[in-house]
Design a protein around this motif. Structure first.
Motif, PDB file in Angstrom:
ATOM      1  N   THR A 250       0.904  -1.309   0.030  1.00 11.65           N
ATOM      2  CA  THR A 250       0.125   0.039  -0.089  1.00 11.65           C
ATOM      3  C   THR A 250       0.800   1.409  -0.108  1.00 11.65           C
ATOM      4  OG1 THR A 250      -0.176   0.222   2.587  1.00 11.65           O
ATOM      5  CG2 THR A 250      -1.783  -1.055   1.307  1.00 11.65           C
ATOM      6  N   THR A 251       0.326   2.216  -0.600  1.00 11.51           N
ATOM      7  CA  THR A 251       1.060   3.618  -0.432  1.00 11.51           C
ATOM      8  C   THR A 251      -0.119   4.891  -0.155  1.00 11.51           C
ATOM      9  OG1 THR A 251       0.975   4.135  -2.750  1.00 11.51           O
ATOM     10  CG2 THR A 251       2.610   3.047  -2.435  1.00 11.51           C
ATOM     11  N   ASP A 252       0.466   5.663   0.636  1.00  8.59           N
ATOM     12  CA  ASP A 252      -0.410   6.746   1.176  1.00  8.59           C
ATOM     13  C   ASP A 252       0.597   7.916   1.220  1.00  8.59           C
ATOM     14  OD1 ASP A 252      -3.192   5.405   1.686  1.00  8.59           O
ATOM     15  OD2 ASP A 252      -1.635   4.192   2.716  1.00  8.59           O
ATOM     16  N   LEU A 253      -0.371   9.166   1.167  1.00  7.17           N
ATOM     17  CA  LEU A 253       0.448  10.414   1.351  1.00  7.17           C
ATOM     18  C   LEU A 253       1.099  10.593   2.515  1.00  7.17           C
ATOM     19  CD1 LEU A 253      -2.148  12.767  -0.478  1.00  7.17           C
ATOM     20  CD2 LEU A 253      -0.050  11.864  -1.621  1.00  7.17           C
ATOM     21  N   SER A 254       2.280  11.191   2.518  1.00 10.82           N
ATOM     22  CA  SER A 254       3.016  11.195   3.885  1.00 10.82           C
ATOM     23  C   SER A 254       3.706  12.576   3.888  1.00 10.82           C
ATOM     24  CB  SER A 254       3.777  10.150   4.035  1.00 10.82           C
ATOM     25  OG  SER A 254       4.608  10.276   5.103  1.00 10.82           O
ATOM     26  N   ASP A 255       3.938  13.209   5.006  1.00 11.31           N
ATOM     27  CA  ASP A 255       4.679  14.528   5.159  1.00 11.31           C
ATOM     28  C   ASP A 255       6.279  14.011   6.080  1.00 11.31           C
ATOM     29  OD1 ASP A 255       3.145  16.293   3.900  1.00 11.31           O
ATOM     30  OD2 ASP A 255       1.722  16.608   5.698  1.00 11.31           O
ATOM     31  N   GLU A 256       6.230  12.627   6.367  1.00 16.93           N
ATOM     32  CA  GLU A 256       7.231  12.131   6.941  1.00 16.93           C
ATOM     33  C   GLU A 256       8.814  12.262   6.191  1.00 16.93           C
ATOM     34  OE1 GLU A 256       6.757   8.161   8.622  1.00 16.93           O
ATOM     35  OE2 GLU A 256       4.533   8.469   8.677  1.00 16.93           O
ATOM     36  N   ALA A 257       9.578  12.163   7.093  1.00 12.70           N
ATOM     37  CA  ALA A 257      11.085  12.343   6.695  1.00 12.70           C
ATOM     38  C   ALA A 257      11.245  11.221   5.509  1.00 12.70           C
ATOM     39  CB  ALA A 257      12.215  12.344   7.654  1.00 12.70           C
ATOM     40  N   ILE A 258      11.925  11.472   4.662  1.00 17.30           N
ATOM     41  CA  ILE A 258      12.362  10.474   3.662  1.00 17.30           C
ATOM     42  C   ILE A 258      13.410   9.389   4.374  1.00 17.30           C
ATOM     43  CG2 ILE A 258      13.915   9.980   1.727  1.00 17.30           C
ATOM     44  CD1 ILE A 258      12.898  12.705   0.346  1.00 17.30           C
ATOM     45  N   SER A 259      12.789   8.133   4.006  1.00 19.17           N
ATOM     46  CA  SER A 259      13.546   6.867   4.414  1.00 19.17           C
ATOM     47  C   SER A 259      13.298   5.866   3.074  1.00 19.17           C
ATOM     48  CB  SER A 259      12.737   6.033   5.593  1.00 19.17           C
ATOM     49  OG  SER A 259      11.471   5.800   5.314  1.00 19.17           O
ATOM     50  N   PRO A 260      14.597   6.135   2.307  1.00 19.30           N
ATOM     51  CA  PRO A 260      14.634   5.457   1.129  1.00 19.30           C
ATOM     52  C   PRO A 260      14.085   4.081   0.886  1.00 19.30           C
ATOM     53  CG  PRO A 260      16.418   6.766   1.171  1.00 19.30           C
ATOM     54  CD  PRO A 260      15.750   6.740   2.510  1.00 19.30           C
ATOM     55  N   ARG A 261      13.700   3.386  -0.044  1.00 21.23           N
ATOM     56  CA  ARG A 261      13.421   2.048  -0.195  1.00 21.23           C
ATOM     57  C   ARG A 261      14.916   1.241  -0.397  1.00 21.23           C
ATOM     58  NH1 ARG A 261       9.574   0.999  -5.304  1.00 21.23           N
ATOM     59  NH2 ARG A 261      10.099  -1.104  -4.715  1.00 21.23           N
ATOM     60  N   GLY A 262      15.897   1.782  -1.083  1.00 18.21           N
ATOM     61  CA  GLY A 262      17.231   1.084  -1.189  1.00 18.21           C
ATOM     62  C   GLY A 262      16.967   0.032  -2.378  1.00 18.21           C
ATOM     63  N   GLU A 263      17.861  -0.976  -2.268  1.00 15.72           N
ATOM     64  CA  GLU A 263      18.075  -1.814  -3.528  1.00 15.72           C
ATOM     65  C   GLU A 263      16.621  -2.704  -3.311  1.00 15.72           C
ATOM     66  OE1 GLU A 263      19.685  -2.447  -6.195  1.00 15.72           O
ATOM     67  OE2 GLU A 263      21.078  -1.062  -5.617  1.00 15.72           O
ATOM     68  N   ASP A 264      15.937  -3.017  -4.261  1.00 12.74           N
ATOM     69  CA  ASP A 264      14.783  -3.772  -4.323  1.00 12.74           C
ATOM     70  C   ASP A 264      15.156  -5.305  -4.157  1.00 12.74           C
ATOM     71  OD1 ASP A 264      12.581  -2.438  -4.674  1.00 12.74           O
ATOM     72  OD2 ASP A 264      13.079  -2.295  -7.028  1.00 12.74           O
ATOM     73  N   GLY A 265      14.493  -6.016  -3.471  1.00 12.58           N
ATOM     74  CA  GLY A 265      14.661  -7.392  -2.884  1.00 12.58           C
ATOM     75  C   GLY A 265      13.621  -8.311  -3.651  1.00 12.58           C
ATOM     76  N   ASP A 266      12.754  -7.500  -4.628  1.00 14.70           N
ATOM     77  CA  ASP A 266      12.173  -8.463  -5.432  1.00 14.70           C
ATOM     78  C   ASP A 266      12.698  -9.364  -6.346  1.00 14.70           C
ATOM     79  OD1 ASP A 266      10.329  -6.678  -4.399  1.00 14.70           O
ATOM     80  OD2 ASP A 266       9.558  -5.671  -6.129  1.00 14.70           O
ATOM     81  N   ASN A 267      13.818  -9.170  -6.934  1.00 12.74           N
ATOM     82  CA  ASN A 267      14.591 -10.055  -7.836  1.00 12.74           C
ATOM     83  C   ASN A 267      15.162 -11.213  -7.151  1.00 12.74           C
ATOM     84  OD1 ASN A 267      14.201  -8.494 -10.363  1.00 12.74           O
ATOM     85  ND2 ASN A 267      15.601  -7.121  -9.227  1.00 12.74           N
ATOM     86  N   ASP A 268      15.734 -10.981  -5.939  1.00 15.76           N
ATOM     87  CA  ASP A 268      16.316 -12.080  -5.164  1.00 15.76           C
ATOM     88  C   ASP A 268      15.068 -12.936  -4.725  1.00 15.76           C
ATOM     89  OD1 ASP A 268      18.815 -10.971  -5.410  1.00 15.76           O
ATOM     90  OD2 ASP A 268      18.875  -9.955  -3.543  1.00 15.76           O
ATOM     91  N   ALA A 269      13.937 -12.503  -4.272  1.00 17.59           N
ATOM     92  CA  ALA A 269      12.793 -13.352  -3.781  1.00 17.59           C
ATOM     93  C   ALA A 269      12.269 -14.208  -4.899  1.00 17.59           C
ATOM     94  CB  ALA A 269      11.687 -12.320  -3.326  1.00 17.59           C
ATOM     95  N   VAL A 270      12.208 -13.805  -6.146  1.00 15.77           N
ATOM     96  CA  VAL A 270      11.888 -14.553  -7.284  1.00 15.77           C
ATOM     97  C   VAL A 270      12.729 -15.843  -7.567  1.00 15.77           C
ATOM     98  CG1 VAL A 270      11.575 -14.570  -9.835  1.00 15.77           C
ATOM     99  CG2 VAL A 270      10.417 -12.647  -8.412  1.00 15.77           C
ATOM    100  N   ARG A 271      14.109 -15.334  -7.476  1.00 14.67           N
ATOM    101  CA  ARG A 271      15.075 -16.467  -7.746  1.00 14.67           C
ATOM    102  C   ARG A 271      14.824 -17.668  -6.701  1.00 14.67           C
ATOM    103  NH1 ARG A 271      18.122 -11.501  -8.727  1.00 14.67           N
ATOM    104  NH2 ARG A 271      18.745 -11.203 -11.126  1.00 14.67           N
ATOM    105  N   GLU A 272      14.747 -16.953  -5.310  1.00 11.67           N
ATOM    106  CA  GLU A 272      14.658 -17.944  -4.481  1.00 11.67           C
ATOM    107  C   GLU A 272      13.368 -19.011  -4.506  1.00 11.67           C
ATOM    108  OE1 GLU A 272      14.460 -15.564  -0.995  1.00 11.67           O
ATOM    109  OE2 GLU A 272      16.709 -15.122  -0.896  1.00 11.67           O
ATOM    110  N   LEU A 273      12.163 -18.522  -5.184  1.00 13.87           N
ATOM    111  CA  LEU A 273      10.989 -19.277  -5.343  1.00 13.87           C
ATOM    112  C   LEU A 273      11.346 -20.028  -6.401  1.00 13.87           C
ATOM    113  CD1 LEU A 273       8.358 -16.308  -5.108  1.00 13.87           C
ATOM    114  CD2 LEU A 273       8.607 -18.251  -3.544  1.00 13.87           C
TER     115      LEU A 273
END
Length: 455
Positions: A250-273
Motif C-alpha cells: 500500500t502507499t499513502d500520502l505522507s509528510d514524514e522524513a524520507i527513508s529510501p527503499r534502497g535496493e529492491d529485494g523482489d529479484n532475489d525473492a523471485v530467484r529463491e522461489l
C-alpha cells in the motif's frame, strides 16, 4: 550512478547506436534484428528510422510503401512491433516543458524513468504511475498502461491533449474540444492511427508517499481485498503460488522524513522461489510448507520518498506476462479460480500473481472503458514456455468479459474483442479513415482489427 540506471544505459547502447547510424530519410542498408525486453517477440525489419521533426515524420508516413511500426522501449509482450517493414523511433521527441495549472508537454519518446526529477523541478508530479518505468510515454499510454488505486485511472486518463501525425501526412492537435473523437480514440490506439509526437499531461503538485509491505494469509486477503482497495491511496497484492500467503503493498500520502527503499529485494525473492520449485519439485507438500514458512518470517517494511522513487520496482528477472482487466466486483472469485488452477495444473509456476485496481475512463479502446476494474496478471520465467500455462488461465476471464492489457499476451479474436468494447466499430472506422492504406498495421494488428474490415 545507481545500479539500475547503469544497467539501463547499457541496455540502450545497441539500439541507440543502431538508430544513430541509420539515415532518417531512408532505410538502412544492413538489416538489424529487433527483439522485445523478454526476447519473446523478434523481427528483422527492412529498416529503422528516427525522424527529428513532425514535418519529416509526416513526409515519411505519407510516402511509405510498406508497414511502419512505432517502437518505444520494447516492453510489450504482445507482437505490436514486429514487422518486415520499418520500425520508427520517436526518441527525438523528448521535450518536457511546463504549462500552467500543473500541466506539462511531454514528448512521446521520453521514458517514464526520465520524468520524475524534471517534473519535480517544475513543481509537478504524475498523479499515479506503473510499477515498471522503462516504457516510453507513448508506449505506455498507447497500450493502456496503468498503476493501481481505486480512485485513479490509467495513465492515458490524465492526458489533456496530444499531437498525432497520420499516414495521410496530417499533423492533428487533439483534445476534448479539438478533434474530440480522434482524441478519445488516440489515447489508447496501439500505434494504429499514426504516430503521436507529444502529450499534454494533467499533473499535480509534488508529493511524498509512504510505502508499506507485509505478508498475510491469502484467505484473509480475499476477505479484506475491497476494504484495502478503498482504504489506501494505492493498493496491490501478490499471491505467492503454492503457498498460503499474499504480499500486500500500500502507499499513502505522507509528510514524514524520507527513508529510501534502497535496493529492491523482489529479484532475489523471485530467484529463491525458483530455487525452491527446482529443489522440492517432487514434494509439493514440502514446497508449500517451505514457502509459507519462509514468507511468514518476512518482516513488514515502511519507506517514505518522493513519488517517482516509490512507484517503480526494479525488474531484473525477465518474464512473459498475460494480464486481464475484470469488473472489480468479480476479482476475488476470479483469483480464487486462478489459485486453484495454478495449484492443480501448473506445478512449475513460481512467479507471484499480481492484482491491482483501476478506475474507469472513456478512451474508446481502454480496457477500463466505463468500468471500474481490477487487473489480474500471471507471469512465466522468460526461459520457460508460457503457452500451456496461459492457456489454462485465460478461460477463467472469458465469462467475466475480461479485457486484455494491449501490451501483454492474449489469444482473443477480433470478433471477441469487438464484443467487449462498445466503441470498437467507431474506432475501426476512424482508423481506416486516418490510415486508408493500412500503413500502421503489422500482422498482429491486422488480426486484432479483423484484417482491416469493420466489425
Amino acid at each position: 550512478m545507481k545500479r539500475r540506471d547503469f544497467n539501463r544505459s547499457l541496455a540502450l547502447l545497441p539500439l541507440g547506436a543502431a538508430l544513430t547510424a541509420v539515415p532518417t530519410t531512408s532505410l538502412a542498408a544492413r538489416k538489424i534484428p529487433w527483439q522485445n525486453w523478454s526476447g519473446s517477440q523478434r523481427s528483422t525489419p527492412a529498416g529503422r528510422i528516427s525522424p527529428k521533426t513532425e514535418d519529416e515524420l509526416a513526409n515519411l508516413l505519407k510516402s511509405a510503401t510498406g508497414t511502419v511500426r512505432p517502437v518505444g522501449a520494447g516492453h510489450s509482450f504482445s507482437p505490436l512491433v514486429p514487422t518486415e517493414g520499418t520500425i520508427l523511433s520517436t526518441r527525438h521527441f523528448n521535450q518536457v516543458e511546463p504549462l500552467d495549472g500543473h500541466r506539462a508537454v511531454v514528448g512521446a519518446g521520453v521514458q517514464l524513468n526520465r520524468l520524475g526529477e524534471p517534473l519535480h523541478k517544475m513543481g509537478q508530479a504524475l498523479p499515479n504511475m506503473p510499477d515498471i518505468d522503462e516504457q516510453t510515454v507513448a508506449g505506455a499510454l498507447s497500450t493502456g498502461t496503468h498503476g493501481t488505486g481505486a480512485n485513479f485511472g490509467a495513465m492515458h486518463d490524465y492526458v489533456d491533449a496530444l499531437r498525432l501525425v497520420t499516414p495521410r501526412g496530417e499533423v492533428l492537435d487533439c483534445s476534448r474540444s479539438q478533434n474530440p473523437d480522434i482524441f478519445d480514440a488516440a489515447r489508447v490506439s496501439l500505434g494504429s492511427l499514426g504516430v503521436i509526437t507529444q502529450y499534454t499531461l494533467r499533473n499535480t503538485a509534488p508529493y511524498k508517499l509512504k510505502r508499506r509491505t507485509w505478508m498475510q494469509p491469502l484467505e484473509q486477503t480475499f476477505e479484506e481485498f475491497h476494504t484495502l482497495a478503498e482504504k489506501h491511496r494505492n493498493f496491490e497484492m501478490y499471491y505467492i503460488p503454492h503457498s498460503e500467503n499474499a504480499l500486500i503493498i500500500t502507499t499513502d500520502l505522507s509528510d514524514e522524513a524520507i527513508s529510501p527503499r534502497g535496493e529492491d529485494g523482489d529479484n532475489d525473492a523471485v530467484r529463491e522461489l525458483k530455487m525452491l520449485r527446482d529443489y522440492a519439485s517432487w514434494w509439493p507438500w514440502l514446497r508449500k510448507k517451505l514457502i509459507t514458512g519462509v514468507s511468514n518470517t518476512i518482516p513488514p517494511e515502511e519507506h517514505v520518498d518522493w513519488w517517482w522513487n516509490i512507484y517503480p520496482s526494479d525488474r531484473a528477472v525477465r518474464f512473459n506476462e498475460m494480464e486481464y482487466h475484470l469488473p472489480r466486483e468479480s476479482i476475488v472469485d476470479a483469483l480464487r479460480k486462478v489459485r486453484d488452477t495454478v495449484e492443480q495444473q501448473n506445478p512449475d509456476v513460481f512467479f507471484p500473481i499480481e492484482v491491482r485496481v483501476v478506475q474507469e475512463d472513456d478512451a474508446w479502446l481502454s480496457p477500463f472503458y466505463k468500468r471500474p476494474s481490477a487487473s489480474l496478471a500471471v507471469h512465466r520465467y522468460y526461459e520457460e514456455p508460457f503457452e500451456a500455462y496461459f492457456k489454462t488461465i485465460e478461460p477463467i476471464y472469458q465469462p467475466l468479459d475480461g479485457r486484455p492489457h494491449w501490451g501483454k499476451l492474449h489469444s482473443l479474436s477480433h470478433k471477441t474483442l469487438a464484443s467487449r468494447y462498445p466503441r470498437w466499430r467507431d474506432f475501426n472506422e476512424l482508423r481506416m479513415e486516418l490510415d486508408p492504406k493500412g500503413v500502421m498495421l503489422n500482422p498482429h494488428l491486422r488480426e486484432v482489427f479483423g484484417h482491416g474490415q469493420p466489425v
